[in-house]
Design a protein around this motif. Structure first.
Motif, PDB file in Angstrom:
ATOM      1  N   LEU A 281     -51.067  15.995 -31.027  1.00  0.00           N
ATOM      2  CA  LEU A 281     -49.607  16.030 -30.945  1.00  0.00           C
ATOM      3  C   LEU A 281     -49.094  17.080 -29.951  1.00  0.00           C
ATOM      4  O   LEU A 281     -48.214  16.793 -29.137  1.00  0.00           O
ATOM      5  CB  LEU A 281     -49.054  16.310 -32.353  1.00  0.00           C
ATOM      6  CG  LEU A 281     -47.546  16.219 -32.543  1.00  0.00           C
ATOM      7  CD1 LEU A 281     -47.034  14.801 -32.274  1.00  0.00           C
ATOM      8  CD2 LEU A 281     -47.153  16.640 -33.948  1.00  0.00           C
ATOM      9  N   LEU A 282     -49.658  18.295 -30.019  1.00  0.00           N
ATOM     10  CA  LEU A 282     -49.165  19.372 -29.147  1.00  0.00           C
ATOM     11  C   LEU A 282     -49.364  19.048 -27.668  1.00  0.00           C
ATOM     12  O   LEU A 282     -48.627  19.522 -26.825  1.00  0.00           O
ATOM     13  CB  LEU A 282     -49.899  20.684 -29.446  1.00  0.00           C
ATOM     14  CG  LEU A 282     -49.458  21.464 -30.677  1.00  0.00           C
ATOM     15  CD1 LEU A 282     -50.340  22.693 -30.843  1.00  0.00           C
ATOM     16  CD2 LEU A 282     -47.991  21.878 -30.562  1.00  0.00           C
ATOM     17  N   GLU A 283     -50.400  18.273 -27.366  1.00  0.00           N
ATOM     18  CA  GLU A 283     -50.756  18.039 -25.966  1.00  0.00           C
ATOM     19  C   GLU A 283     -50.192  16.751 -25.392  1.00  0.00           C
ATOM     20  O   GLU A 283     -50.442  16.427 -24.223  1.00  0.00           O
ATOM     21  CB  GLU A 283     -52.284  18.046 -25.829  1.00  0.00           C
ATOM     22  CG  GLU A 283     -52.847  19.441 -26.029  1.00  0.00           C
ATOM     23  CD  GLU A 283     -54.364  19.473 -26.033  1.00  0.00           C
ATOM     24  OE1 GLU A 283     -54.997  18.563 -25.488  1.00  0.00           O
ATOM     25  OE2 GLU A 283     -54.904  20.435 -26.612  1.00  0.00           O
ATOM     26  N   LEU A 284     -49.418  16.008 -26.183  1.00  0.00           N
ATOM     27  CA  LEU A 284     -48.932  14.706 -25.712  1.00  0.00           C
ATOM     28  C   LEU A 284     -48.296  14.808 -24.325  1.00  0.00           C
ATOM     29  O   LEU A 284     -47.471  15.677 -24.072  1.00  0.00           O
ATOM     30  CB  LEU A 284     -47.905  14.121 -26.692  1.00  0.00           C
ATOM     31  CG  LEU A 284     -48.405  13.670 -28.065  1.00  0.00           C
ATOM     32  CD1 LEU A 284     -47.255  13.051 -28.855  1.00  0.00           C
ATOM     33  CD2 LEU A 284     -49.554  12.679 -27.939  1.00  0.00           C
ATOM     34  N   GLY A 285     -48.695  13.928 -23.448  1.00  0.00           N
ATOM     35  CA  GLY A 285     -48.055  13.795 -22.139  1.00  0.00           C
ATOM     36  C   GLY A 285     -48.618  14.685 -21.057  1.00  0.00           C
ATOM     37  O   GLY A 285     -48.336  14.475 -19.877  1.00  0.00           O
ATOM     38  N   ARG A 286     -49.432  15.695 -21.449  1.00  0.00           N
ATOM     39  CA  ARG A 286     -49.813  16.720 -20.490  1.00  0.00           C
ATOM     40  C   ARG A 286     -50.885  16.261 -19.494  1.00  0.00           C
ATOM     41  O   ARG A 286     -50.875  16.652 -18.340  1.00  0.00           O
ATOM     42  CB  ARG A 286     -50.302  17.965 -21.235  1.00  0.00           C
ATOM     43  CG  ARG A 286     -50.236  19.209 -20.396  1.00  0.00           C
ATOM     44  CD  ARG A 286     -50.120  20.418 -21.273  1.00  0.00           C
ATOM     45  NE  ARG A 286     -51.336  20.613 -22.039  1.00  0.00           N
ATOM     46  CZ  ARG A 286     -51.853  21.811 -22.299  1.00  0.00           C
ATOM     47  NH1 ARG A 286     -51.269  22.895 -21.822  1.00  0.00           N
ATOM     48  NH2 ARG A 286     -52.922  21.933 -23.031  1.00  0.00           N
ATOM     49  N   ALA A 287     -51.825  15.466 -19.956  1.00  0.00           N
ATOM     50  CA  ALA A 287     -52.933  15.045 -19.084  1.00  0.00           C
ATOM     51  C   ALA A 287     -52.888  13.530 -18.881  1.00  0.00           C
ATOM     52  O   ALA A 287     -52.339  12.798 -19.710  1.00  0.00           O
ATOM     53  CB  ALA A 287     -54.251  15.445 -19.727  1.00  0.00           C
ATOM     54  N   LEU A 288     -53.481  13.081 -17.780  1.00  0.00           N
ATOM     55  CA  LEU A 288     -53.564  11.641 -17.531  1.00  0.00           C
ATOM     56  C   LEU A 288     -54.548  11.024 -18.525  1.00  0.00           C
ATOM     57  O   LEU A 288     -55.721  11.380 -18.562  1.00  0.00           O
ATOM     58  CB  LEU A 288     -54.045  11.397 -16.093  1.00  0.00           C
ATOM     59  CG  LEU A 288     -54.285   9.920 -15.726  1.00  0.00           C
ATOM     60  CD1 LEU A 288     -52.968   9.133 -15.730  1.00  0.00           C
ATOM     61  CD2 LEU A 288     -54.975   9.814 -14.370  1.00  0.00           C
ATOM     62  N   LYS A 289     -54.050  10.128 -19.363  1.00  0.00           N
ATOM     63  CA  LYS A 289     -54.910   9.449 -20.328  1.00  0.00           C
ATOM     64  C   LYS A 289     -55.136   8.018 -19.857  1.00  0.00           C
ATOM     65  O   LYS A 289     -54.188   7.357 -19.378  1.00  0.00           O
ATOM     66  CB  LYS A 289     -54.260   9.421 -21.717  1.00  0.00           C
ATOM     67  CG  LYS A 289     -53.911  10.782 -22.289  1.00  0.00           C
ATOM     68  CD  LYS A 289     -55.050  11.767 -22.284  1.00  0.00           C
ATOM     69  CE  LYS A 289     -56.100  11.441 -23.335  1.00  0.00           C
ATOM     70  NZ  LYS A 289     -57.136  12.545 -23.366  1.00  0.00           N
ATOM     71  N   LEU A 290     -56.379   7.564 -19.987  1.00  0.00           N
ATOM     72  CA  LEU A 290     -56.711   6.200 -19.582  1.00  0.00           C
ATOM     73  C   LEU A 290     -57.428   5.501 -20.727  1.00  0.00           C
ATOM     74  O   LEU A 290     -58.166   6.147 -21.488  1.00  0.00           O
ATOM     75  CB  LEU A 290     -57.619   6.217 -18.345  1.00  0.00           C
ATOM     76  CG  LEU A 290     -57.004   6.786 -17.063  1.00  0.00           C
ATOM     77  CD1 LEU A 290     -58.068   6.904 -15.973  1.00  0.00           C
ATOM     78  CD2 LEU A 290     -55.845   5.917 -16.572  1.00  0.00           C
ATOM     79  N   PRO A 291     -57.246   4.200 -20.847  1.00  0.00           N
ATOM     80  CA  PRO A 291     -57.992   3.467 -21.877  1.00  0.00           C
ATOM     81  C   PRO A 291     -59.462   3.373 -21.458  1.00  0.00           C
ATOM     82  O   PRO A 291     -59.770   3.520 -20.270  1.00  0.00           O
ATOM     83  CB  PRO A 291     -57.320   2.095 -21.873  1.00  0.00           C
ATOM     84  CG  PRO A 291     -56.793   1.934 -20.486  1.00  0.00           C
ATOM     85  CD  PRO A 291     -56.405   3.308 -20.031  1.00  0.00           C
ATOM     86  N   PRO A 292     -60.358   3.140 -22.415  1.00  0.00           N
ATOM     87  CA  PRO A 292     -61.797   3.133 -22.113  1.00  0.00           C
ATOM     88  C   PRO A 292     -62.159   2.228 -20.932  1.00  0.00           C
ATOM     89  O   PRO A 292     -63.009   2.590 -20.114  1.00  0.00           O
ATOM     90  CB  PRO A 292     -62.428   2.610 -23.405  1.00  0.00           C
ATOM     91  CG  PRO A 292     -61.425   2.885 -24.476  1.00  0.00           C
ATOM     92  CD  PRO A 292     -60.074   2.888 -23.843  1.00  0.00           C
ATOM     93  N   TRP A 293     -61.471   1.090 -20.821  1.00  0.00           N
ATOM     94  CA  TRP A 293     -61.870   0.152 -19.753  1.00  0.00           C
ATOM     95  C   TRP A 293     -61.443   0.618 -18.356  1.00  0.00           C
ATOM     96  O   TRP A 293     -61.927   0.094 -17.363  1.00  0.00           O
ATOM     97  CB  TRP A 293     -61.371  -1.263 -20.057  1.00  0.00           C
ATOM     98  CG  TRP A 293     -59.873  -1.427 -20.102  1.00  0.00           C
ATOM     99  CD1 TRP A 293     -59.057  -1.774 -19.060  1.00  0.00           C
ATOM    100  CD2 TRP A 293     -59.013  -1.304 -21.244  1.00  0.00           C
ATOM    101  NE1 TRP A 293     -57.748  -1.848 -19.484  1.00  0.00           N
ATOM    102  CE2 TRP A 293     -57.691  -1.572 -20.814  1.00  0.00           C
ATOM    103  CE3 TRP A 293     -59.235  -0.989 -22.597  1.00  0.00           C
ATOM    104  CZ2 TRP A 293     -56.598  -1.531 -21.683  1.00  0.00           C
ATOM    105  CZ3 TRP A 293     -58.145  -0.954 -23.461  1.00  0.00           C
ATOM    106  CH2 TRP A 293     -56.847  -1.211 -22.999  1.00  0.00           C
TER     107      TRP A 293
END
Ligand code: ZN
Length: 318
Positions: A281-293
């Motif tokens: 929750l605290l880190e939401l939005g901070r880093a580029l997240k990608l789905p496994p594929w």
């Protein structure tokens, strides 16, 4: 079983420059960036999600920003306005706050007991801040706008149509019922009928047809409680002759898409698993997240995306 959505899940729109988009929704509207990811259907571009602290369904507006996007045109066959719920008595504060940020707003209107402040985002997307007489119990994100005035979540969307009957029938089929008429504006509500459950169908036969590109809404998503309900609803829509996509994995929810007869693309999205599926929750939005594929292409995707500067307030204590 028949479909009865409890309200809006999210609105997705198209934007130009991603930094300008983030600055507006974080600093001017005071939302939280709850996910920085790529557009799964066009991974060289961002998909940015803004909402409340946790990005709960009904608080979300999301964007596909691309710096070279062409401008769209508001018109029929589209959601032509996205409204956010603010507390009663806060509209005056918002007028001053927006003016301080150099953002023009329209004169305050009173519409059927609601106070409405219209404005546009930097790409021209039409927005409203609406103070509804029924108190909105949703907890706001305590970010760059003081919590006492902050946006509580989505209030409604307006769909522009040339003819209302078929659109009204499809909304009824989703459990969204007609509640009131004001001139050419027909109000429909799902669930408890409060802010976040509302859609206005605006009958505008002389308006030009909309063009979906930067500054316009791409689609409007409605809530399904879980995957079982979504699957049952999909079968019901298919049985009713609606052309519905397969269930798509959007990582933070599962989605199906179809068009309402007036032309607007609709989605049904599940409440689960939500935005803490792949970061705390605290880190939401901070880093580029990608789905496994898409993880195998992370470096290539990252190089294609411009850097985003976020205010520290987006991740206090992180
Ligand atoms: Zn969507």
């Amino acid at each position: 079983m028949s479909i009865a959505t409890s309200g809006l899940h999210h609105v997705t729109a198209i934007a130009g420059d991603p930094q300008r988009n983030a600055d507006f929704y974080l600093r001017a509207l005071g939302l939280r960036l709850v996910k920085t990811t790529a557009n799964f259907d066009d991974p060289g571009t961002y998909h940015l999600y803004y909402g409340d602290a946790a990005g709960r369904p009904g608080s979300l507006i999301t964007f596909f920003p691309r710096p070279d996007a062409e401008s769209g045109r508001h018109g029929t066959g589209q959601a032509t306005c996205t409204a956010f719920s603010v507390p009663e008595g806060s509209i005056g504060w918002w007028r001053r706050h927006l003016a301080e940020q150099g953002i023009e707003s329209e004169p305050v209107q009173e519409r059927d007991g609601e106070e409405v402040l219209g404005l546009r985002d930097p790409d021209g997307l039409r927005l409203e801040l609406v103070a509804h007489p029924q108190p909105d119990p949703r907890e706001p994100w305590d970010g760059l706008v003081p919590a006492e005035h902050a946006v509580r979540g989505l209030h409604s969307v307006a769909l522009s149509v040339t003819e209302e009957d078929a659109t009204a029938e499809m909304l009824r089929g989703l459990g969204i019922d007609f509640t009131a008429q004001q001139g050419e504006r027909l109000r429909f509500a799902a669930g408890d009928g409060g802010p976040g459950t509302l859609v206005d169908v605006v009958v505008a036969p002389r308006e030009p047809e909309g063009l979906v590109a930067a500054g316009t809404v791409h689609h409007v998503a409605w809530r399904a409680p879980d995957e079982a309900a979504q699957l049952a609803w999909r079968e019901e829509l298919v049985g009713g002759g609606v052309d519905v996509t397969e269930i798509r994995d959007r990582q933070y929810f599962r989605s199906i898409y179809f068009r309402e007869p007036g032309g607007t693309l609709l989605e049904i999205a599940t409440d689960e698993p939500g935005f803490t599926a792949d970061e705390p929750l605290l880190e939401l939005g901070r880093a580029l997240k990608l789905p496994p594929w898409l993880e195998p292409d992370r470096e290539q995707i990252r190089r294609a995306l411009p850097r985003l500067d976020l205010p520290a307030e987006n991740n206090p204590g992180a």
